[in-house]
Design a protein around this motif. Structure first.
Motif, PDB file in Angstrom:
ATOM      1  N   GLU A 112       0.830  -1.209   0.000  1.00 12.75           N
ATOM      2  CA  GLU A 112       0.000   0.000   0.000  1.00 12.75           C
ATOM      3  C   GLU A 112       0.868   1.265   0.000  1.00 12.75           C
ATOM      4  N   SER A 113       2.010   1.212   0.680  1.00 13.94           N
ATOM      5  CA  SER A 113       2.875   2.394   0.770  1.00 13.94           C
ATOM      6  C   SER A 113       3.557   2.732  -0.546  1.00 13.94           C
ATOM      7  N   ILE A 114       3.763   1.738  -1.430  1.00 10.58           N
ATOM      8  CA  ILE A 114       4.433   2.009  -2.706  1.00 10.58           C
ATOM      9  C   ILE A 114       3.457   2.038  -3.880  1.00 10.58           C
ATOM     10  N   ASP A 115       2.183   1.828  -3.605  1.00 14.14           N
ATOM     11  CA  ASP A 115       1.176   1.709  -4.666  1.00 14.14           C
ATOM     12  C   ASP A 115       0.802   3.084  -5.205  1.00 14.14           C
ATOM     13  N   THR A 116       1.083   3.302  -6.474  1.00 13.59           N
ATOM     14  CA  THR A 116       0.722   4.570  -7.117  1.00 13.59           C
ATOM     15  C   THR A 116      -0.328   4.384  -8.212  1.00 13.59           C
ATOM     16  N   GLY A 117      -0.818   3.155  -8.346  1.00 14.68           N
ATOM     17  CA  GLY A 117      -1.794   2.873  -9.395  1.00 14.68           C
ATOM     18  C   GLY A 117      -3.187   3.351  -9.034  1.00 14.68           C
TER      19      GLY A 117
ATOM     20  N   THR B  37     -13.106   2.572  -2.786  1.00 11.96           N
ATOM     21  CA  THR B  37     -12.315   2.738  -1.563  1.00 11.96           C
ATOM     22  C   THR B  37     -11.282   1.619  -1.403  1.00 11.96           C
ATOM     23  N   TRP B  38     -10.901   1.003  -2.509  1.00 11.92           N
ATOM     24  CA  TRP B  38      -9.972  -0.128  -2.452  1.00 11.92           C
ATOM     25  C   TRP B  38      -8.653   0.315  -1.828  1.00 11.92           C
ATOM     26  N   ARG B  39      -8.064  -0.569  -1.046  1.00 14.83           N
ATOM     27  CA  ARG B  39      -6.790  -0.269  -0.387  1.00 14.83           C
ATOM     28  C   ARG B  39      -5.607  -0.432  -1.351  1.00 14.83           C
ATOM     29  N   LEU B  40      -5.755  -1.300  -2.325  1.00 14.98           N
ATOM     30  CA  LEU B  40      -4.702  -1.526  -3.314  1.00 14.98           C
ATOM     31  C   LEU B  40      -5.264  -1.401  -4.718  1.00 14.98           C
TER      32      LEU B  40
ATOM     33  N   LYS C 139      -3.426  -3.870 -10.064  1.00 12.11           N
ATOM     34  CA  LYS C 139      -2.118  -4.476 -10.349  1.00 12.11           C
ATOM     35  C   LYS C 139      -1.446  -4.978  -9.077  1.00 12.11           C
ATOM     36  N   MET C 140      -1.560  -4.196  -8.009  1.00 12.11           N
ATOM     37  CA  MET C 140      -0.947  -4.608  -6.751  1.00 12.11           C
ATOM     38  C   MET C 140      -1.679  -5.797  -6.136  1.00 12.11           C
ATOM     39  N   ILE C 141      -2.982  -5.865  -6.333  1.00  9.42           N
ATOM     40  CA  ILE C 141      -3.746  -7.015  -5.836  1.00  9.42           C
ATOM     41  C   ILE C 141      -3.298  -8.282  -6.552  1.00  9.42           C
ATOM     42  N   ARG C 142      -3.152  -8.175  -7.858  1.00  9.23           N
ATOM     43  CA  ARG C 142      -2.666  -9.331  -8.626  1.00  9.23           C
ATOM     44  C   ARG C 142      -1.276  -9.753  -8.149  1.00  9.23           C
ATOM     45  N   LEU C 143      -0.421  -8.787  -7.895  1.00 12.85           N
ATOM     46  CA  LEU C 143       0.931  -9.077  -7.423  1.00 12.85           C
ATOM     47  C   LEU C 143       0.903  -9.727  -6.049  1.00 12.85           C
ATOM     48  N   PHE C 144       0.017  -9.250  -5.168  1.00 11.77           N
ATOM     49  CA  PHE C 144      -0.122  -9.824  -3.830  1.00 11.77           C
ATOM     50  C   PHE C 144      -0.546 -11.280  -3.900  1.00 11.77           C
ATOM     51  N   VAL C 145      -1.459 -11.594  -4.802  1.00  8.71           N
ATOM     52  CA  VAL C 145      -1.996 -12.953  -4.900  1.00  8.71           C
ATOM     53  C   VAL C 145      -1.011 -13.895  -5.591  1.00  8.71           C
ATOM     54  N   LEU C 146      -0.436 -13.458  -6.702  1.00  3.09           N
ATOM     55  CA  LEU C 146       0.381 -14.339  -7.535  1.00  3.09           C
ATOM     56  C   LEU C 146       1.881 -14.230  -7.269  1.00  3.09           C
ATOM     57  N   GLY C 147       2.284 -13.244  -6.462  1.00  7.28           N
ATOM     58  CA  GLY C 147       3.698 -13.097  -6.158  1.00  7.28           C
ATOM     59  C   GLY C 147       4.411 -12.217  -7.162  1.00  7.28           C
ATOM     60  N   SER C 148       5.583 -11.753  -6.772  1.00  7.57           N
ATOM     61  CA  SER C 148       6.345 -10.826  -7.607  1.00  7.57           C
ATOM     62  C   SER C 148       7.317 -11.569  -8.515  1.00  7.57           C
TER      63      SER C 148
END
Length: 370
Positions: A21-26, A31-34, A37-46
């Motif tokens: 959340e702190s680096i998310d600029t998308g 009211t989504w927290r992420l 793209k970041m949600i996909r990254l959280f689920v599937l990994g970097s």
């Protein structure tokens, strides 16, 4: 978290979610927290191409397109229905999505034959009603209503196991986005805030229990979760879940790669036999899912840790497989016995390795159950 038997995803991965959340600029819907793209990254990994300062572990193992379609659906006006065979990770994916979107995956209704409209709308605190009358204060909102008021994600597990009355009550919630409370004179409508949506799951084997009406189907986007058949992917899932188990129980034990291969191969063999069966009597009652593989391995690890030599053996693994999969007597025992003698015994003679010990463990387990 050490005080919780099983922490929800938003607590388990809180530090990781905070960092993302702190680096998310998308761009973020509602009211989504992420961002998506970041949600996909959280689920599937970097991946390396993401250019992050830290690695994000993969938590759900499946097709990238499935996750993307699920996220897009939740940003639309329609609900999300994850449908698939038992043990394909539907509930886990729903939990991860809810945790990433609103940091609350616990607004859950479990669909059963006993689920009523009260479970998805509201009920009343009887003592408060007697003392003060019916009011918003004496109303007990359901998890779905709580999600509506918070603009969060509500979850409905096993939708097709609930009755048609309950399913019909969802139609107005998904289409109108409000719930009427006729018992109240004032403040008699609870409106959903932006960000509210519902993730439902359905077992494809239970579709005949209470099939969805065409009206309710139109309110959902269907996302099908296939059975994992790729051995590499399945091994990653089993390994990931097993490592979690070992950490939870504070067990220092290595799962030998050859025994993991034996487990994966035995399930693949039994699935092939089930596919070739001519009747249900020739199939195991078990769905032979990845989740059941994890259950077999968990049982074997715990048994070996508590009653064995604090090591996983092929003998214990076979006994756990028989104990977990033999649900009907004598049908399932006969099917497993046929597999042991027709497949495992010749393979043990030809390949050796852990197979002869696996055969002996299976025979002993069957003899104790017969």
């Amino acid at each position: 978290m050490s005080d919780l038997l099983r922490a929800p995803a938003e607590l388990k991965y809180a530090e990781e979610l905070d960092w993302l959340e702190s680096i998310d600029t998308g761009p973020k819907p509602f009211t989504w927290r992420l961002s998506p793209k970041m949600i996909r990254l959280f689920v599937l990994g970097s991946e390396r191409s993401d250019g992050l300062d830290r690695e994000i572990a993969q938590k759900w193992f499946g097709d990238r397109g499935i996750v993307e379609r699920a996220i897009v659906t939740l940003a639309s006006d329609r609900g999300l229905l994850l449908i698939g065979d038992p043990g394909t990770g539907k509930s886990w994916l729903a939990e991860l999505l809810a945790a990433a979107i609103c940091r609350d995956s616990t607004l859950v209704v479990q669909g059963t034959a006993g689920t009523t409209e009260d479970h998805i709308k509201y009920s009343w605190n009887v003592s408060m009603v007697i003392a003060k009358g019916q009011s918003r204060e004496s109303m007990i909102p359901s998890p779905i209503m709580t999600a509506m008021e918070a603009g969060a994600i509500g979850r409905f597990e096993e939708l097709t196991r609930s009755t048609s009355d309950v399913q019909d009550a969802l139609i107005s919630i998904l289409s109108e986005k409000y719930v009427s409370v006729p018992e109240l004179d004032d403040d008699a409508i609870v409106f959903a805030k932006p960000g509210f949506s519902i993730i439902a799951t359905a077992n494809s084997r239970d579709r005949g229990v209470n099939d969805l009406s065409s009206a309710l189907k139109r309110r959902f986007n269907f996302v099908r979760i296939p059975v994992v058949t790729n051995k590499k992917s399945e091994a990653e899932i089993v390994r990931f879940r097993t490592e979690e188990l070992l950490r939870r129980h504070e067990i220092e034990l290595e799962v030998p790669p050859n025994l993991l291969d034996v487990l994966l191969q035995s399930f693949a063999d039994l699935r092939a036999a089930a596919a070739a069966a001519r009747s249900d009597d020739e199939k195991l009652e078990s769905s032979l899912s990845t989740a059941e593989q994890i259950g077999v391995l968990e049982d074997a690890i715990l048994h070996g840790n508590f009653f064995g030599e604090r090591a996983l053996t092929a003998h214990t693994l076979a006994a756990s497989l028989v104990g977990s999969l033999a649900r009907r007597e004598p049908e399932d025992l006969a099917i497993i016995n046929k597999y042991l003698h027709g497949v495992v015994e010749p393979r043990g003679k030809e390949e050796g390795g852990a197979w002869p010990e696996f055969l002996e463990g299976g025979r002993s387990a069957i003899a104790s159950l017969s």
